[in-house]
Design an enzyme around this catalytic site. Structure first.
Site, mmCIF file in Angstrom:
data_model
loop_
_atom_site.group_PDB
_atom_site.id
_atom_site.type_symbol
_atom_site.label_atom_id
_atom_site.label_comp_id
_atom_site.label_asym_id
_atom_site.label_seq_id
_atom_site.Cartn_x
_atom_site.Cartn_y
_atom_site.Cartn_z
ATOM 1 N N CYS A 168 -27.555 31.918 -56.261
ATOM 2 C CA CYS A 168 -27.514 32.658 -54.997
ATOM 3 C C CYS A 168 -28.527 33.791 -54.975
ATOM 4 O O CYS A 168 -28.909 34.259 -53.901
ATOM 5 C CB CYS A 168 -26.106 33.206 -54.761
ATOM 6 S SG CYS A 168 -25.476 34.194 -56.128
ATOM 7 N N GLU A 206 -18.661 36.767 -52.340
ATOM 8 C CA GLU A 206 -20.063 36.698 -52.774
ATOM 9 C C GLU A 206 -20.577 35.356 -52.297
ATOM 10 O O GLU A 206 -20.264 34.309 -52.862
ATOM 11 C CB GLU A 206 -20.156 36.849 -54.292
ATOM 12 C CG GLU A 206 -21.552 37.219 -54.764
ATOM 13 C CD GLU A 206 -22.348 36.001 -55.169
ATOM 14 O OE1 GLU A 206 -23.221 35.582 -54.372
ATOM 15 O OE2 GLU A 206 -22.109 35.469 -56.258
ATOM 16 N N GLU A 227 -30.899 27.974 -47.460
ATOM 17 C CA GLU A 227 -30.909 28.195 -48.904
ATOM 18 C C GLU A 227 -31.205 26.874 -49.609
ATOM 19 O O GLU A 227 -30.403 25.940 -49.548
ATOM 20 C CB GLU A 227 -29.557 28.763 -49.342
ATOM 21 C CG GLU A 227 -29.516 29.259 -50.758
ATOM 22 C CD GLU A 227 -28.201 29.955 -51.082
ATOM 23 O OE1 GLU A 227 -28.159 30.732 -52.061
ATOM 24 O OE2 GLU A 227 -27.203 29.724 -50.372
ATOM 25 N N LYS A 265 -9.151 28.897 -59.536
ATOM 26 C CA LYS A 265 -9.521 27.556 -59.068
ATOM 27 C C LYS A 265 -10.998 27.357 -59.397
ATOM 28 O O LYS A 265 -11.883 27.859 -58.698
ATOM 29 C CB LYS A 265 -9.280 27.442 -57.554
ATOM 30 C CG LYS A 265 -9.968 26.257 -56.863
ATOM 31 C CD LYS A 265 -9.546 24.918 -57.422
ATOM 32 C CE LYS A 265 -10.269 23.775 -56.682
ATOM 33 N NZ LYS A 265 -11.706 23.662 -57.064
#
Length: 486
Positions: A291, A257, A388, A181
């Site tokens: 990330c 992750e 973040e 996906k």
């Protein structure tokens, strides 16, 4: 090849059982260029029935694929690596158009992504086991590794090729079938990759791709099926927590992750010029939408002013523009929502006393640009130190000594990566071991490597991708006990 021709070559349907097909209800969605806001093309919009069909074909293909000789699986991956390498410019242009990063960045990602196929092509024939005597000598123990089974792989928009190959490579090497996906914002790179894998020799039904505007519409029916035995996800911690709950009823294996809030530590004995270059690498890779991007710059007080000045000068000279333009380093953010988030975090920091020494505002043009930014005097209560930012913003704070540096770096729910710049080897080891992260870059701003285990701790997830550890995530251990006749 022109940009139009590159877009035109991509198959814009679902790939299920080796057949490119429209979605169950014929619906499509648009894919946009974040550098202009213009629609590039339309792609089939996967539905729940499409996801269920992909599960059926992956399950049907599993036994035959698992029985394929490891060398054969490795050769397929090797051919895929070669095809990606040969088509670097085409794949890079496609990625830049749908995601926004510069062509230089995109070419680097193609090489990085392809390297996962090369690494796992070599590891496919090294899946090990062992043979032992039981302690009392009455039997023999055989330990084997077998593919975990059909997998669901969910990839993000920021590295649309590399996050795909990092999951697909070990799954193929281990002998697992899969449903992929891709992110709604960047499906074209994955569709091009799936076409390339078929050309490399992946059998029908092994790799199935279902893009969709609704992740839950695809993911929910897949994870509800107990025949799906593993899920690998790269994305936000918030979504990761929900997926863990969805995997619980069927006890599916997971690799997660998730988010990061990396600290970049600069000690007074560091080579400041090297630290600045490392900071630009760690911060500005992928326009800061990574990330593993350095989100918090903790600098020892005695060198903080000099480091901030040097970093400001370096960030100010980075050229911003559409990723396909020559010499562009900083492209647009992926969409208006992401740019709005970056603006909000910068405005919050400035309202609390931070100073923008460069940037601090959106860029011009039709795309979703934000200027490379350095923030000095960032207070402890600024949201940007907790959240973040996922953009080209470097907030700088200070510390007095090693203990304070470690305490500040570890003061976050995340634990993906940390960076340390120092000339003191003892300190590098101490701080590296003291950081509560899955990875540490020492005197480097780049840690990603196909042969190394990539992953984090705490709210940054669990499991590893890359290296021997990445292959193990797709293998089950089986023990056979052979009793001996007396």
């Amino acid at each position: 090849m022109s940009e139009h021709d590159i877009i035109d070559r991509v198959r814009k349907h679902l790939l299920v059982g080796g057949r490119w097909r429209a979605s169950a209800d014929g619906s499509v969605f648009g894919v946009s260029d974040p550098g202009t806001g213009a629609t590039l093309c339309e792609v089939a919009d996967g539905q729940a029935d499409d996801a269920k069909a992909a599960v059926e074909t992956a399950v049907e293909a599993q036994d035959e694929w698992a029985a394929t000789p490891p060398r054969q699986r490795g050769e397929i991956l090797r051919r895929a690596w070669q095809l990606m390498t040969d088509r670097t410019d085409e794949l890079a242009t496609l990625m830049t158009l749908e995601m926004g990063k510069s062509l230089t960045e995109s070419r680097a990602e193609v090489a990085y992504a392809a390297d996962y196929f090369r690494w796992f092509s070599e590891e496919a024939v090294r899946i090990d086991g062992n043979y032992k005597r039981t302690p009392d000598g009455s039997a023999r123990m055989i330990v084997t590794r077998q593919p975990v089974g059909p997998c669901l792989l969910i990839t993000p928009w920021n590295f649309p090729l590399a996050m795909g190959t990092r999951k697909i490579g070990p799954a193929i090497a281990a002998g697992c079938t899969m449903i992929v996906k891709p992110a709604q914002l960047t499906p074209l790179s994955m569709l091009a990759l799936a076409d390339l894998l078929a050309e490399a020799g992946v059998p029908d039904g092994v790799v199935n791709v279902v893009p969709s505007t609704s992740a839950s519409r695809v993911v929910n029916p897949v994870l509800a099926d107990p025949r799906i035995r593993k899920m690998s996800f790269t994305g936000s911690t918030e979504v990761g927590r929900m997926l863990v709950e969805q995997c619980a009823p069927n006890l599916q294996r997971m690799s997660m992750e998730l988010g990061g809030n990396a600290a970049f530590l600069v000690f007074s004995d560091a080579d400041l010029d090297a630290a600045v270059e490392g900071a630009v690498t760690a911060k500005m890779r992928n326009n800061g939408e990574s990330c593993v991007a350095a989100n918090r710059f903790l600098v020892q007080s005695s060198v903080a002013e000099e480091f901030t000045r040097k970093l400001t000068d370096r960030m100010a000279e980075l050229r911003m523009g559409h990723g396909t333009q020559p010499d562009v380093v900083v492209g647009p953010l992926v969409n208006e929502g992401q740019r709005a988030t970056v603006s909000e975090l910068v405005e919050d920091a400035v309202s609390r006393g931070a100073r923008a020494t460069t940037g601090g505002e959106p860029g011009g043009g039709d795309g979703y640009f934000y200027r490379p930014t350095v923030l000095a005097d960032v207070p402890d209560d600024a949201r940007i130190l907790r959240e973040e930012v996922f953009g080209p913003v470097a907030p700088v704070t200070t510390f007095a000594d090693e203990d304070e540096a470690l305490a500040g770096a570890n003061d976050t729910e995340y634990g993906l990566v940390g960076y340390v710049f120092t000339r003191d080897l003892d300190r590098a080891i101490r701080v590296g071991e003291g950081l509560a992260t899955g990875m540490v870059g020492i005197n480097t701003g780049l840690v990603s490597n196909a042969s190394a285990p990539f992953g984090g701790v705490k709210a940054s997830g669990f499991g590893r991708e890359g290296g021997d550890e990445g292959l193990a995530e797709y293998l089950e251990t089986k023990y056979l006990s052979l009793a001996l006749r007396s």
